[in-house]
Motif scaffolding. Structure first.
Motif, PDB file in Angstrom:
ATOM      1  N   UNK A 222      -8.730   2.016 -15.449  1.00 10.52           N
ATOM      2  CA  UNK A 222      -7.490   0.947 -15.742  1.00 10.52           C
ATOM      3  C   UNK A 222      -5.982   1.625 -15.319  1.00 10.52           C
ATOM      4  N   UNK A 223      -5.197   1.176 -16.055  1.00 10.28           N
ATOM      5  CA  UNK A 223      -3.897   1.798 -15.748  1.00 10.28           C
ATOM      6  C   UNK A 223      -3.704   3.078 -16.069  1.00 10.28           C
ATOM      7  N   UNK A 224      -2.854   3.843 -15.412  1.00 12.10           N
ATOM      8  CA  UNK A 224      -2.538   5.295 -15.628  1.00 12.10           C
ATOM      9  C   UNK A 224      -2.483   5.647 -17.267  1.00 12.10           C
ATOM     10  N   UNK A 225      -1.678   4.753 -17.841  1.00 12.49           N
ATOM     11  CA  UNK A 225      -1.638   5.082 -19.448  1.00 12.49           C
ATOM     12  C   UNK A 225      -2.690   5.069 -20.360  1.00 12.49           C
ATOM     13  N   UNK A 226      -3.753   4.223 -19.925  1.00 10.03           N
ATOM     14  CA  UNK A 226      -4.853   3.938 -20.759  1.00 10.03           C
ATOM     15  C   UNK A 226      -6.006   4.517 -20.169  1.00 10.03           C
ATOM     16  N   UNK A 227      -6.053   4.972 -18.959  1.00  9.17           N
ATOM     17  CA  UNK A 227      -7.359   5.522 -18.351  1.00  9.17           C
ATOM     18  C   UNK A 227      -7.897   6.836 -19.161  1.00  9.17           C
ATOM     19  N   UNK A 228      -9.167   7.040 -19.033  1.00 10.11           N
ATOM     20  CA  UNK A 228      -9.537   8.425 -19.517  1.00 10.11           C
ATOM     21  C   UNK A 228     -10.493   9.142 -18.627  1.00 10.11           C
ATOM     22  N   UNK A 229     -10.498  10.506 -18.769  1.00  5.83           N
ATOM     23  CA  UNK A 229     -11.287  11.325 -17.973  1.00  5.83           C
ATOM     24  C   UNK A 229     -11.947  12.556 -18.805  1.00  5.83           C
ATOM     25  N   UNK A 230     -12.596  13.451 -18.552  1.00  3.04           N
ATOM     26  CA  UNK A 230     -13.317  14.492 -19.371  1.00  3.04           C
ATOM     27  C   UNK A 230     -13.314  15.707 -18.497  1.00  3.04           C
ATOM     28  N   UNK A 231     -12.553  16.413 -18.704  1.00  3.46           N
ATOM     29  CA  UNK A 231     -12.507  17.605 -17.960  1.00  3.46           C
ATOM     30  C   UNK A 231     -12.198  17.659 -16.574  1.00  3.46           C
ATOM     31  N   UNK A 232     -11.197  16.852 -15.989  1.00  2.00           N
ATOM     32  CA  UNK A 232     -11.313  16.584 -14.356  1.00  2.00           C
ATOM     33  C   UNK A 232     -11.117  17.997 -13.879  1.00  2.00           C
ATOM     34  N   UNK A 233     -11.747  18.087 -12.507  1.00  2.00           N
ATOM     35  CA  UNK A 233     -11.365  19.270 -11.860  1.00  2.00           C
ATOM     36  C   UNK A 233     -10.775  19.027 -10.579  1.00  2.00           C
ATOM     37  N   UNK A 234     -11.738  18.761  -9.469  1.00  2.00           N
ATOM     38  CA  UNK A 234     -11.356  18.699  -8.039  1.00  2.00           C
ATOM     39  C   UNK A 234     -10.546  17.549  -7.515  1.00  2.00           C
TER      40      UNK A 234
END
Length: 618
Positions: A222-234
């Motif tokens: 979704x939009x940058x303000x509500x998106x979620x990641x989990x320990x992103x790297x590359x």
């Protein structure tokens, strides 16, 4: 419940002291009345990081009866540095007490042989189970339920808050950033790994422009303000202008659109890939395992799949992912892509006819190139010898040493800069001369870098910043240092050695033989001259090895590489769709051949109760 042998748990000791306890020194007496799970881990090990994530749900569900204790047991010299352990505990979100055991004292007391290993201690202080490898939390949860009932009835169960005390948060713009990418605008995009975000910076590498992701661990598009990641790297630019993101702990490949600001999922299901899962197929329907870096090369997006020691490729036109190189066996073996071995590939950089790879656990710099004869790919090694040799040594590539590198960057002259992470250095390999030199030192755990004009922008992960360096004309000279793994060698007798991988299916399960043999064993050695016979693959978990005669050219010491797998399913005819599990563990066992050595080498694959539990017999 079957009666268990009473095996007293050894005391918890470590020269590095305790973390996440508010300064308190813990003992087994402090844990009496609770079910205690010891997690023997080291922060370089991807399987150990998987177990930390597996334990999160168990810790939350049983927070008033279960205490998880991490026992940090280093492999690399850098991992014995207490400050590095402090960093790792925060970096990977370890929310339980951790004992820093740099001298492996507790590791030895519990007879641990592999990272990771889980040991369960009951409320009265007795070892009741030991599990090597990952994927055992489902079995531990069943055991916890049994122990809760048993000790509640006996009056020996104590409920309440555990000993975990969180550290104070630090107010920095970045927190353990992973990789960096220069956008077409000149701004710099950084994976802010521990805060589960991407951060766009101005060209100075310091001023924050925007954050992508709400900072909560999760898998949400979704939009940058509500998106979620989990320990992103590359991070890597795609031909369509979007940025591919290796969303490591989500086991997913994501895409960020700098123009529109949205985040979407390209590949992965959010589930971790296991043996038996599909190795190719529709990208959104295929499981991945800890993708650590990405690079566009040979008309596809290559993925450093650290969790399974392979390289995968994503084809955006077809919408598919597939294995591109590696067998899932952990080690350093060159050759055709389908036969090569990797060990936690963690950095990628494309350079025309080559894809450079930072192969972290073998402390190696490697590359992939097209095979003109077959139209396939071939894997080769520039620097590095295997899993247990590392250090900081410049010179000819065949003699040079790295220590757990995580990043690679192609320089303007087509030489390669290596983020030599555990040496806190930026190194350079020149393919034209075959020489390795040092470009810069005193960089705190550099994990990635990007070119900005005549400068190189280095991600200093443990200093939570990007550091701009002018590419020097001459390399820095450092004193050479060589190391081997810190574990003591197992003394084995010359001649015949019986290898026994001990496996017992978890309670309520049986071996899954529906589609053929349920077990697999693969054995090799470094150097190969260590073994005269017994190397190779088979289906039995017991094998007779023959150690080469040292008087006839055999090696007096080395490492036995053992990879074992067993499949089990629920043993209940009334269950229409039984749950099945794959138990897999890779060991690298340092051995020394001596006349008084052991004639049998036992390794534990899955959790064992009762008489096989390890500890000090009472």
């Amino acid at each position: 419940m079957a009666k268990r042998v009473r095996v007293r748990a050894p005391e918890l000791v470590g020269a590095g002291g305790w973390l996440n306890t508010g300064g308190k020194e813990l003992s087994l007496a402090d844990l009496r009345g609770r079910v205690t799970v010891l997690d023997f881990w080291t922060f370089c090990c991807i399987n150990c990081l998987h177990v930390i994530d597996e334990l999160r749900e168990l810790e939350e569900k049983y927070k008033d009866t279960v205490v998880v204790i991490g026992v940090h047991s280093p492999k690399f010299v850098h991992e014995a540095d207490h400050a590095a352990v402090v960093d790792a505990v925060e970096r990977y979100g370890v929310h339980h007490p951790v004992l820093d055991d740099p001298e492996l004292a507790t590791w030895k007391q519990y007879a641990v042989r592999a990272w990771p290993t889980l040991v369960v201690i009951d409320p009265e202080g007795y070892v009741v189970a030991q599990h090597a490898g990952e994927g055992h939390v489902h079995a531990i949860e069943k055991l916890v339920t049994e122990l809760e009932a048993e000790h509640a009835a006996k009056g020996t169960l104590r409920r309440g808050e555990g000993p975990y005390v969180p550290p104070e948060p630090e107010p920095t713009d970045l927190r353990f950033p992973g990789k960096a990418l220069v956008l077409p605008t000149g701004n710099v995009l950084v994976s802010d790994t521990t805060r589960h975000q991407l951060v766009e910076l101005e060209p100075d590498g310091e001023t924050v422009v925007r954050r992508i992701g709400d900072g909560t661990r999760g898998l949400v598009d979704g939009p940058a303000g509500t998106a979620r990641f989990s320990e992103p790297q590359g991070l890597a630019l795609l031909p369509d202008g979007r940025v591919a993101v290796a969303d490591t702990v989500n086991h997913a490949l994501r895409a960020y659109d700098p123009a529109g600001g949205g985040v979407s999922t390209l590949a992965g299901t959010g589930r971790q890939w296991w043996q038996g899962s599909s190795v190719s197929g529709p990208a959104r329907e295929t499981d991945l395992s800890s993708p650590w870096d990405v690079a566009w090369w040979a008309d596809r997006l290559w993925i450093a799949m650290a969790g399974v020691h392979q390289l995968w490729a994503y084809d955006p036109a077809a919408g598919t992912v597939s294995v591109a190189a590696g067998t899932t066996n952990e080690g350093l073996v060159d050759g055709p892509s389908g036969e090569a071995w990797f060990a936690q590939p963690s950095g990628l950089a494309a350079d025309g006819d080559r894809l450079w790879v930072a192969d972290s656990e073998t402390s190696a710099l490697r590359w992939v190139e097209r095979d003109g004869d077959t139209d396939g790919f071939t894997v080769r090694t520039a620097v590095g010898t295997g899993l247990f040799d590392f250090g900081h040594r410049d010179g000819p590539a065949g003699q040079a040493l790295l220590q757990h590198p995580l990043g690679v960057t192609v320089l303007p002259d087509r030489s390669v800069a290596v983020c030599d992470t555990y040496n806190h250095a930026l190194r350079r390999y020149d393919p034209a001369t075959g020489e390795v030199t040092t470009l810069a030192t005193d960089l705190r755990e550099p994990s990635g870098a990007a070119l900005v004009g005549d400068d190189i922008l280095v991600v200093e992960s443990a200093r939570h910043r990007l550091t701009r360096l002018r590419l020097p004309e001459e390399a820095v000279r450092v004193e050479a240092v060589a190391h081997r793994t810190r574990r003591e060698a197992t003394e084995v007798a010359p001649g015949r050695l019986r290898l026994d991988v001990v496996f017992q299916a978890p309670p309520g399960q049986k071996l899954d033989v529906r589609y053929g043999p349920a077990t697999r064993l693969l054995v090799s050695a470094t150097p190969p001259e260590l073994l005269a016979d017994g190397a190779g693959q088979g289906t039995e978990l017991t094998r007779e090895l023959v150690l080469a005669d040292t008087l006839d050219g055999g090696a007096a010491e080395g490492v036995l590489h053992v990879s074992a797998m067993a499949a089990s399913c629920d043993d209940d005819p009334d269950i229409e769709y039984p749950a099945c599990h794959v138990h897999q563990q890779d060991w690298g066992v340092p051995v020394r051949v001596t006349p008084a050595g052991a004639e049998r080498l036992p390794l534990v694959l899955a959790g064992l109760d009762g008489e096989e539990a390890r500890g000090n017999q009472e």
